[in-house]
Design a protein around this motif. Structure first.
Motif, PDB file in Angstrom:
ATOM      1  N   THR A  62      37.324  50.964  41.710  1.00  0.00           N
ATOM      2  CA  THR A  62      38.638  51.967  41.980  1.00  0.00           C
ATOM      3  C   THR A  62      39.868  51.037  42.065  1.00  0.00           C
ATOM      4  O   THR A  62      40.842  51.102  41.490  1.00  0.00           O
ATOM      5  N   ARG A  63      39.773  49.785  42.958  1.00  0.00           N
ATOM      6  CA  ARG A  63      40.829  48.840  43.231  1.00  0.00           C
ATOM      7  C   ARG A  63      41.099  48.110  41.833  1.00  0.00           C
ATOM      8  O   ARG A  63      41.985  47.932  41.430  1.00  0.00           O
ATOM      9  N   ARG A  64      39.850  47.809  41.096  1.00  0.00           N
ATOM     10  CA  ARG A  64      40.023  46.939  39.887  1.00  0.00           C
ATOM     11  C   ARG A  64      40.604  47.840  39.090  1.00  0.00           C
ATOM     12  O   ARG A  64      41.395  47.275  37.999  1.00  0.00           O
ATOM     13  N   PHE A  65      40.073  49.009  38.781  1.00  0.00           N
ATOM     14  CA  PHE A  65      40.936  50.078  37.730  1.00  0.00           C
ATOM     15  C   PHE A  65      42.336  50.137  38.342  1.00  0.00           C
ATOM     16  O   PHE A  65      43.133  50.029  37.130  1.00  0.00           O
ATOM     17  N   THR A  66      42.695  50.381  39.461  1.00  0.00           N
ATOM     18  CA  THR A  66      44.186  50.507  39.792  1.00  0.00           C
ATOM     19  C   THR A  66      45.038  49.115  39.408  1.00  0.00           C
ATOM     20  O   THR A  66      46.238  49.354  38.976  1.00  0.00           O
ATOM     21  N   GLU A  67      44.441  48.162  39.619  1.00  0.00           N
ATOM     22  CA  GLU A  67      45.235  46.731  39.259  1.00  0.00           C
ATOM     23  C   GLU A  67      45.381  46.894  37.645  1.00  0.00           C
ATOM     24  O   GLU A  67      46.556  46.360  37.354  1.00  0.00           O
ATOM     25  N   ARG A  68      44.423  47.145  36.909  1.00  0.00           N
ATOM     26  CA  ARG A  68      44.610  47.296  35.601  1.00  0.00           C
ATOM     27  C   ARG A  68      45.592  48.172  35.073  1.00  0.00           C
ATOM     28  O   ARG A  68      46.475  47.865  34.103  1.00  0.00           O
ATOM     29  N   VAL A  69      45.912  49.488  35.939  1.00  0.00           N
ATOM     30  CA  VAL A  69      46.865  50.365  35.125  1.00  0.00           C
ATOM     31  C   VAL A  69      48.203  50.232  35.850  1.00  0.00           C
ATOM     32  O   VAL A  69      49.076  50.922  35.547  1.00  0.00           O
ATOM     33  N   MET A  70      48.292  49.336  37.004  1.00  0.00           N
ATOM     34  CA  MET A  70      49.620  49.096  37.599  1.00  0.00           C
ATOM     35  C   MET A  70      50.744  48.786  36.717  1.00  0.00           C
ATOM     36  O   MET A  70      51.978  49.373  36.860  1.00  0.00           O
ATOM     37  N   PRO A  71      50.405  48.087  35.577  1.00  0.00           N
ATOM     38  CA  PRO A  71      51.858  47.709  34.322  1.00  0.00           C
ATOM     39  C   PRO A  71      52.345  48.997  34.146  1.00  0.00           C
ATOM     40  O   PRO A  71      53.510  49.015  33.915  1.00  0.00           O
ATOM     41  N   PHE A  72      51.672  50.260  34.081  1.00  0.00           N
ATOM     42  CA  PHE A  72      52.210  51.403  33.535  1.00  0.00           C
ATOM     43  C   PHE A  72      53.296  51.823  34.558  1.00  0.00           C
ATOM     44  O   PHE A  72      54.132  52.531  34.032  1.00  0.00           O
TER      45      PHE A  72
END
Length: 355
Positions: A62-72
């Protein structure tokens, strides 16, 4: 209680109830939840270590996924451009539900659905078929805390939910994710409609408030008690509710549930009584439950003694079966009175001494 595989001795719920809030805050909420499931039917199937390792892995994913979508979020193109906490929770729930497939069990949505222990505790999500509102919010809190989020639990009538609580300096909002997706509903939602209740009930039961670690443990014990009620094992139900009341006495439902379970237990024992049963002369130990009135604890002890005597196979062979077969004749050797010096935490076979 029978302990599940891998459960550390320090995480027995009987040990946890004696800890302070500060001490309990050091324990994983998932581990506390699983500790309260130990001893329930089918709890021998719980793989404690596997459950905790799985939560660790899900949190890291979940942490890695959140990092990927934080630019949104940073570009202002998200659903919550003014609230990073809401964006992070939305990302967490999206990953857990969409990518990992975590869901509310459809066959448990009905109000008359029969709930098993696995439906009320975390292992049912990780090792079983899914979760309910009794277990999914705990999972979200466990994952959220692993990510460093201030996620707590809160309750309303017959419902558990999660909260982001960063007060007094940060945001505070409710997290409703027991269905599909996630909603951030106001407090009014949890005391109106299907949760309709008075302000007095909200206050008396401590609803709509973030739970402290001890209050979280009490809520898990109350769930444990409800499981034992369904199994009609009232001795264990009373113990669970009484300890929930002991560590969280402000919430009046805990004492109510204790008394309710004691009433059912008393009916069960009276139905088991043979025609002839000795008068009990009880010697009481020092108070064990300090939040229960002394006369209530005395009644609790009386029922524990009666159950121990009634279920003893030697007593049944010598006295109870003959008494039921011939109710007009007192079995030979059955005393008129029993002096019982009760001691807490002794094996059942050592509870009573007969004169």
């Amino acid at each position: 209680s029978n302990l599940s595989a891998g459960l550390p001795m320090s995480l027995q719920w009987e040990k946890l109830v004696r800890l302070s809030d500060c001490e309990l805050a050091k324990f994983d909420v998932a581990a506390m939840n699983l500790a309260c499931a130990c001893g329930l039917p089918d709890s021998e199937l719980i793989d404690f270590g596997h459950c905790l390792r799985t939560l660790d892995a899900w949190a890291e994913q979940t942490r890695r996924f959140t990092e990927r979508v934080m630019p949104f979020f940073e570009s202002g193109k998200s659903d919550y451009p003014d609230s990073e906490p809401r964006f992070r929770i939305q990302a967490m729930i999206t990953y857990l539900q969409r990518d990992l497939g975590l869901r509310f069990r459809l066959d448990k949505r009905s109000s008359d659905a029969v709930l098993e222990p696995a439906d009320s505790f975390l292992h049912g999500i990780i090792q079983g078929k899914g979760g309910t509102c009794g277990s999914l919010p705990v999972l979200y809190a466990a994952i959220g805390r692993r990510l460093g989020y201030p996620v707590t639990l809160a309750t309303t009538r017959c419902h558990l939910y999660a909260r982001w609580d960063a007060l007094p300096w940060g945001e505070c909002f409710n997290i409703e994710a027991s269905g599909d997706g996630v909603s951030f509903l106001p407090d009014d939602h949890y005391c109106t409609g299907q949760y309709e209740m008075s302000a007095e009930t909200v206050e008396a039961c401590g609803y709509l408030q973030s739970l402290s670690p001890r209050e979280e443990l009490a809520s898990f014990l109350a769930q444990r008690g409800e499981c034992w009620m369904q199994e009609t094992v009232y001795r264990e139900a009373v113990t669970s509710f009484a300890w929930a009341n002991e560590i969280d006495p402000r919430r009046q439902q805990h004492s109510f549930l204790t008394f309710q379970a004691m009433e059912q237990w008393d009916k069960q024992l009276r139905a088991m009584l043979p025609s002839h049963f000795p008068v009990l002369d009880m010697g009481l130990p020092a108070p064990y439950f300090h939040r229960l009135p002394r006369e209530v604890e005395r009644e609790l002890i009386r029922m524990r003694i009666m159950e121990g005597l009634l279920l003893d196979p030697d007593n049944d062979r010598r006295w109870w079966t003959p008494s039921r077969q011939n109710p007009h004749q007192r079995p030979q050797g059955l005393p008129e009175q029993w002096r019982v010096d009760y001691r807490w935490n002794q094996p059942r076979s050592e509870v009573a001494e007969t004169n």
